[in-house]
Design a protein around this motif. Structure first.
Motif, PDB file in Angstrom:
ATOM      1  N   HIS A   1       0.811  -1.222   0.000  1.00 59.75           N
ATOM      2  CA  HIS A   1       0.000   0.000   0.000  1.00 59.75           C
ATOM      3  C   HIS A   1       0.842   1.268   0.000  1.00 59.75           C
ATOM      4  N   LEU A   2       2.136   1.167   0.284  1.00 52.74           N
ATOM      5  CA  LEU A   2       2.969   2.363   0.433  1.00 52.74           C
ATOM      6  C   LEU A   2       3.446   2.904  -0.911  1.00 52.74           C
ATOM      7  N   CYS A   3       3.646   4.218  -0.952  1.00 54.84           N
ATOM      8  CA  CYS A   3       4.052   4.927  -2.167  1.00 54.84           C
ATOM      9  C   CYS A   3       5.519   4.671  -2.482  1.00 54.84           C
ATOM     10  N   CYS A   4       5.843   4.651  -3.783  1.00 58.62           N
ATOM     11  CA  CYS A   4       7.237   4.469  -4.214  1.00 58.62           C
ATOM     12  C   CYS A   4       8.020   5.778  -4.215  1.00 58.62           C
ATOM     13  N   GLY A   5       7.314   6.922  -4.074  1.00 53.21           N
ATOM     14  CA  GLY A   5       8.012   8.205  -4.033  1.00 53.21           C
ATOM     15  C   GLY A   5       8.012   8.970  -5.336  1.00 53.21           C
ATOM     16  N   SER A   6       7.419   8.416  -6.379  1.00 57.60           N
ATOM     17  CA  SER A   6       7.400   9.118  -7.667  1.00 57.60           C
ATOM     18  C   SER A   6       6.461  10.318  -7.611  1.00 57.60           C
ATOM     19  N   ALA A   7       5.166  10.046  -7.500  1.00 52.97           N
ATOM     20  CA  ALA A   7       4.158  11.078  -7.237  1.00 52.97           C
ATOM     21  C   ALA A   7       4.252  12.269  -8.186  1.00 52.97           C
ATOM     22  N   GLY A   8       4.212  11.984  -9.498  1.00 52.83           N
ATOM     23  CA  GLY A   8       4.281  13.069 -10.475  1.00 52.83           C
ATOM     24  C   GLY A   8       5.663  13.685 -10.501  1.00 52.83           C
ATOM     25  N   THR A   9       5.750  14.967 -10.155  1.00 49.00           N
ATOM     26  CA  THR A   9       7.040  15.661 -10.138  1.00 49.00           C
ATOM     27  C   THR A   9       7.696  15.639  -8.756  1.00 49.00           C
ATOM     28  N   TYR A  10       7.106  14.926  -7.803  1.00 49.79           N
ATOM     29  CA  TYR A  10       7.610  14.898  -6.432  1.00 49.79           C
ATOM     30  C   TYR A  10       9.054  14.417  -6.364  1.00 49.79           C
ATOM     31  N   SER A  11       9.388  13.411  -7.194  1.00 45.87           N
ATOM     32  CA  SER A  11      10.746  12.864  -7.141  1.00 45.87           C
ATOM     33  C   SER A  11      11.794  13.861  -7.611  1.00 45.87           C
ATOM     34  N   ILE A  12      11.343  14.933  -8.271  1.00 47.06           N
ATOM     35  CA  ILE A  12      12.258  16.003  -8.693  1.00 47.06           C
ATOM     36  C   ILE A  12      12.259  17.137  -7.679  1.00 47.06           C
ATOM     37  N   THR A  13      11.093  17.483  -7.147  1.00 42.00           N
ATOM     38  CA  THR A  13      11.012  18.603  -6.207  1.00 42.00           C
ATOM     39  C   THR A  13      11.366  18.196  -4.778  1.00 42.00           C
ATOM     40  N   GLN A  14      11.234  16.893  -4.447  1.00 45.42           N
ATOM     41  CA  GLN A  14      11.578  16.387  -3.113  1.00 45.42           C
ATOM     42  C   GLN A  14      12.459  15.138  -3.263  1.00 45.42           C
ATOM     43  N   PRO A  15      13.642  15.293  -3.835  1.00 42.99           N
ATOM     44  CA  PRO A  15      14.435  14.111  -4.203  1.00 42.99           C
ATOM     45  C   PRO A  15      14.885  13.239  -3.035  1.00 42.99           C
ATOM     46  N   GLU A  16      15.195  13.828  -1.883  1.00 42.85           N
ATOM     47  CA  GLU A  16      15.695  13.018  -0.766  1.00 42.85           C
ATOM     48  C   GLU A  16      14.624  12.081  -0.235  1.00 42.85           C
ATOM     49  N   LEU A  17      13.423  12.620   0.007  1.00 40.86           N
ATOM     50  CA  LEU A  17      12.329  11.782   0.489  1.00 40.86           C
ATOM     51  C   LEU A  17      11.953  10.744  -0.562  1.00 40.86           C
TER      52      LEU A  17
END
Length: 410
Positions: A343-359
């Protein structure tokens, strides 16, 4: 949750909607138990309940209130919009709708630093136009060592052959397909594979060149009116086919599918588009919704690979299709390995992996550890963002699941 909006505030549609959502929250905190960022950071303000309180304070405050700062925006920015909290919530709080309101308000009240504004503008302009994106991708592949690492890791090593598509007019049953904005460049075979599979089942796929980005990139980077303009343009492009009786509007990227299914809600106050938008949302189908209802035994599939399926948040939490792809793959004979904490997110989330790269990187590595625990030959998923984000670690190969099915057809 009690609210303290003034009568004047409650004349505003977005405040009316915020109050409706806020009053459904009972402060229980069940949402925090499944929130990926709360699990990583342990800060109440980085969980859904804390963010709801922040948005309540923001919306109830006056424009000159100095308590509203960029720290409020930081905690809202850290939200993945994975909607895990909505799946968990016993009260049915429509958190993502409140988040859209809160993010628009903080953007209006607390301007971002110039660097952040420039980055978000560049992302929007780079990603939402398919031809521009493909040209930039080709340039990036040519000069890959010079590309920033958080973008370089998302690029395929070389151009990918999509393969041929069947004649779009050979069957009586017809569906439209949303080609997407980045997927034609990053994974062009996904939609081609979809067309080939549906052709085997007697369904023709019609691409509509005038339909572009679904609007999610603009919307989630707080250019919400630009996002709505893209929605209207897509509706105009699809409408002649809808009037001719098209069966469905198919999406192979679950992020796009989740967003198109919200067109009816997001344009409900537009007198020119409300009815059309609702019709589009009704017709929007993820590819798995089409395939699961078809006679799959008519497909001759050599299902020899052992797969781990990553179910994108936009498929399981937004579209409520958890287990649907796994069911189709199992019916076709593929062996699926177990995945802990699916159920947990992989961290991609659209542009999230670019704007929040560490998380995003922490979440990606945790997800890959869970996916690889069963020693799969290939990891498959249902969203281009998840696909490129997971593949960027250069560990187990990652593909869209329809490509694996297409390749296994005899």
């Amino acid at each position: 949750m009690q609210t303290q909006f003034t009568d004047a505030d409650l004349q505003k549609p977005h405040i009316q909607e915020a109050e409706r959502i806020l009053r459904t929250c009972v402060h229980c905190g069940f949402c925090n138990a499944t929130c990926p960022t709360y699990q990583l950071l342990g800060d109440e303000r980085d969980g859904p309940r804390g963010r709801i309180y922040l948005m309540k304070e923001l919306l109830e405050s006056r424009d000159d209130d100095d308590q509203v700062t960029d720290e409020t925006r930081l905690h809202l920015d850290r939200c993945l919009t994975c909607l895990n909290c909505e799946t968990t919530c016993p009260s049915g709080v429509e958190y993502h709708k409140l988040l859209n309101i809160g993010r628009a308000e903080i953007e209006r009240r607390v301007p971002r630093p110039a660097g952040e504004r420039a980055q978000r503008y560049a992302l929007r302009k780079m990603m939402v136009e398919p031809k521009r994106f493909q040209a930039l991708l080709k340039l990036g592949q040519t000069f890959k060592p010079l590309v920033p690492s958080k973008l370089r890791n998302k690029m395929p090593a070389a151009p990918i052959d999509a393969g041929a598509r069947p004649d779009a007019n050979r069957h009586t049953r017809r569906v439209l397909i949303l080609e997407g904005c980045v997927q034609p460049g990053l994974s062009p075979n996904t939609n081609a594979a979809t067309a080939r599979i549906l052709d085997r089942l007697g369904i023709s796929v019609t691409p509509v060149a005038e339909a572009g980005c679904c609007g999610a990139v603009d919307f989630h980077l707080n250019a919400q009116e630009d996002g709505r303009a893209r929605m209207r343009a897509n509706i105009d492009a699809w409408w002649p086919y809808i009037e001719q009786g098209t069966e469905a509007i198919v999406q192979t990227a679950s992020g796009c599918g989740a967003f198109v299914k919200e067109y009816g809600y997001m344009l409900k106050d537009d007198p020119d588009y409300a009815v059309k938008a609702q019709k589009v949302s009704t017709l929007a189908k993820d590819i798995v919704e089409i395939l699961r209802d078809e006679p799959l035994d008519e497909l001759s599939v050599n299902a020899s690979q052992r797969l781990a399926f990553h179910c994108p948040c936009t498929l399981q939490h937004a579209q409520k299709l958890n287990g649907a792809v796994e069911g189709v793959l199992s019916k076709l004979g593929f062996s699926l390995t177990p995945v802990q904490d699916a159920h947990l997110c992989c961290g991609s989330a659209g542009t999230y992996s670019i704007t929040q790269p560490e998380l995003a990187t922490q979440l990606r590595d945790n997800k890959l550890n869970a996916l690889e625990a069963g020693d799969p030959e290939v990891i498959v998923t249902a969203n281009i963002g998840c696909q490129t984000h997971l593949a960027g670690a250069n560990r187990t190969p990652v593909r869209h699941w329809v490509e694996i099915v297409d390749a296994a057809l005899s």
